[in-house]
Design a protein around this motif. Sequence first.
Motif, PDB file in Angstrom:
ATOM      1  N   GLU A 232       0.822  -1.206   0.000  1.00 22.15           N
ATOM      2  CA  GLU A 232       0.000   0.000   0.000  1.00 22.15           C
ATOM      3  C   GLU A 232       0.858   1.258   0.000  1.00 22.15           C
ATOM      4  O   GLU A 232       0.559   2.240  -0.679  1.00 22.15           O
ATOM      5  CB  GLU A 232      -0.881   0.017   1.243  1.00 22.15           C
ATOM      6  N   ILE A 233       1.929   1.214   0.790  1.00 23.21           N
ATOM      7  CA  ILE A 233       2.841   2.350   0.875  1.00 23.21           C
ATOM      8  C   ILE A 233       3.405   2.639  -0.501  1.00 23.21           C
ATOM      9  O   ILE A 233       3.430   3.772  -0.973  1.00 23.21           O
ATOM     10  CB  ILE A 233       3.996   2.048   1.867  1.00 23.21           C
ATOM     11  N   ARG A 234       3.822   1.569  -1.170  1.00 16.16           N
ATOM     12  CA  ARG A 234       4.431   1.694  -2.479  1.00 16.16           C
ATOM     13  C   ARG A 234       3.450   2.223  -3.526  1.00 16.16           C
ATOM     14  O   ARG A 234       3.767   3.078  -4.328  1.00 16.16           O
ATOM     15  CB  ARG A 234       4.892   0.301  -2.863  1.00 16.16           C
ATOM     16  N   ARG A 235       2.225   1.677  -3.494  1.00 24.05           N
ATOM     17  CA  ARG A 235       1.214   2.138  -4.453  1.00 24.05           C
ATOM     18  C   ARG A 235       0.947   3.625  -4.272  1.00 24.05           C
ATOM     19  O   ARG A 235       0.880   4.381  -5.233  1.00 24.05           O
ATOM     20  CB  ARG A 235      -0.085   1.351  -4.278  1.00 24.05           C
ATOM     21  N   ALA A 236       0.769   4.031  -3.017  1.00 24.18           N
ATOM     22  CA  ALA A 236       0.499   5.441  -2.737  1.00 24.18           C
ATOM     23  C   ALA A 236       1.667   6.302  -3.194  1.00 24.18           C
ATOM     24  O   ALA A 236       1.488   7.355  -3.810  1.00 24.18           O
ATOM     25  CB  ALA A 236       0.250   5.634  -1.239  1.00 24.18           C
ATOM     26  N   PHE A 237       2.869   5.827  -2.895  1.00 26.47           N
ATOM     27  CA  PHE A 237       4.075   6.573  -3.259  1.00 26.47           C
ATOM     28  C   PHE A 237       4.174   6.757  -4.774  1.00 26.47           C
ATOM     29  O   PHE A 237       4.396   7.859  -5.264  1.00 26.47           O
ATOM     30  CB  PHE A 237       5.298   5.823  -2.729  1.00 26.47           C
ATOM     31  N   LEU A 238       3.988   5.681  -5.513  1.00 23.84           N
ATOM     32  CA  LEU A 238       4.131   5.755  -6.969  1.00 23.84           C
ATOM     33  C   LEU A 238       3.102   6.704  -7.579  1.00 23.84           C
ATOM     34  O   LEU A 238       3.412   7.461  -8.487  1.00 23.84           O
ATOM     35  CB  LEU A 238       4.001   4.359  -7.585  1.00 23.84           C
ATOM     36  N   GLY A 239       1.893   6.667  -7.050  1.00 22.37           N
ATOM     37  CA  GLY A 239       0.860   7.573  -7.534  1.00 22.37           C
ATOM     38  C   GLY A 239       1.264   9.029  -7.326  1.00 22.37           C
ATOM     39  O   GLY A 239       1.115   9.867  -8.211  1.00 22.37           O
ATOM     40  N   LEU A 240       1.812   9.309  -6.136  1.00 19.49           N
ATOM     41  CA  LEU A 240       2.190  10.688  -5.814  1.00 19.49           C
ATOM     42  C   LEU A 240       3.427  11.133  -6.593  1.00 19.49           C
ATOM     43  O   LEU A 240       3.522  12.295  -6.979  1.00 19.49           O
ATOM     44  CB  LEU A 240       2.447  10.808  -4.305  1.00 19.49           C
ATOM     45  N   VAL A 241       4.339  10.206  -6.819  1.00 19.46           N
ATOM     46  CA  VAL A 241       5.521  10.553  -7.618  1.00 19.46           C
ATOM     47  C   VAL A 241       5.081  10.928  -9.023  1.00 19.46           C
ATOM     48  O   VAL A 241       5.537  11.914  -9.601  1.00 19.46           O
ATOM     49  CB  VAL A 241       6.527   9.378  -7.676  1.00 19.46           C
ATOM     50  N   ARG A 242       4.157  10.157  -9.572  1.00 25.36           N
ATOM     51  CA  ARG A 242       3.660  10.454 -10.915  1.00 25.36           C
ATOM     52  C   ARG A 242       3.022  11.847 -10.935  1.00 25.36           C
ATOM     53  O   ARG A 242       3.191  12.607 -11.866  1.00 25.36           O
ATOM     54  CB  ARG A 242       2.631   9.402 -11.339  1.00 25.36           C
ATOM     55  N   ARG A 243       2.280  12.150  -9.890  1.00 20.96           N
ATOM     56  CA  ARG A 243       1.571  13.421  -9.874  1.00 20.96           C
ATOM     57  C   ARG A 243       2.538  14.609  -9.731  1.00 20.96           C
ATOM     58  O   ARG A 243       2.313  15.672 -10.285  1.00 20.96           O
ATOM     59  CB  ARG A 243       0.565  13.440  -8.730  1.00 20.96           C
ATOM     60  N   HIS A 244       3.605  14.417  -8.924  1.00 21.57           N
ATOM     61  CA  HIS A 244       4.436  15.574  -8.568  1.00 21.57           C
ATOM     62  C   HIS A 244       5.791  15.616  -9.252  1.00 21.57           C
ATOM     63  O   HIS A 244       6.549  16.545  -9.020  1.00 21.57           O
ATOM     64  CB  HIS A 244       4.664  15.588  -7.052  1.00 21.57           C
ATOM     65  N   HIS A 245       6.124  14.626 -10.039  1.00 25.39           N
ATOM     66  CA  HIS A 245       7.483  14.609 -10.578  1.00 25.39           C
ATOM     67  C   HIS A 245       7.771  15.863 -11.398  1.00 25.39           C
ATOM     68  O   HIS A 245       7.064  16.140 -12.368  1.00 25.39           O
ATOM     69  CB  HIS A 245       7.709  13.369 -11.441  1.00 25.39           C
TER      70      HIS A 245
END
Length: 129
Positions: free
Chosen positions: A21-34
Amino acid sequence: MAAARDPWRILGIPPGSGEGEIRRAFLGLVRRHHPDQFPRGSPEARWHEERLKEVIWAYQEARRRTSSAARRPVADAPSPRRPSFRLHCNAHQRWAVIYCTACGAPLCSRCDPALTGYCGQHRRQRMQM
Ligand SMILES: [Zn+2]
Ligand SMILES: [Zn+2]
């Protein structure tokens, strides 16, 4: 900031969530903010850069808490050996989205395309185990 930052709130997941779950949330946010997706040096890019720093911190902190609670002491957490918060990888000078769990090296999405959390060297070592 008065209150300690809460990694779970930054990631938008319940405290104590599992690594998946941590990873999924992280990847989503990285995509949004990169910041690579915004014009370099623009206010927009800078704003997202700040968000991304928070997200990276939250990801590492959440994983650290999860793994230390679950199975191992924090001795191998990358932070003490990391001289400073490096934002670009060594190989490509691109934005680091993740840090090697073993050595703390900054890794961009090309260094670690699958976001395993290990640099090339440590990824190979782990795969041999
Ligand atoms: Zn490493
Ligand atoms: Zn790289």
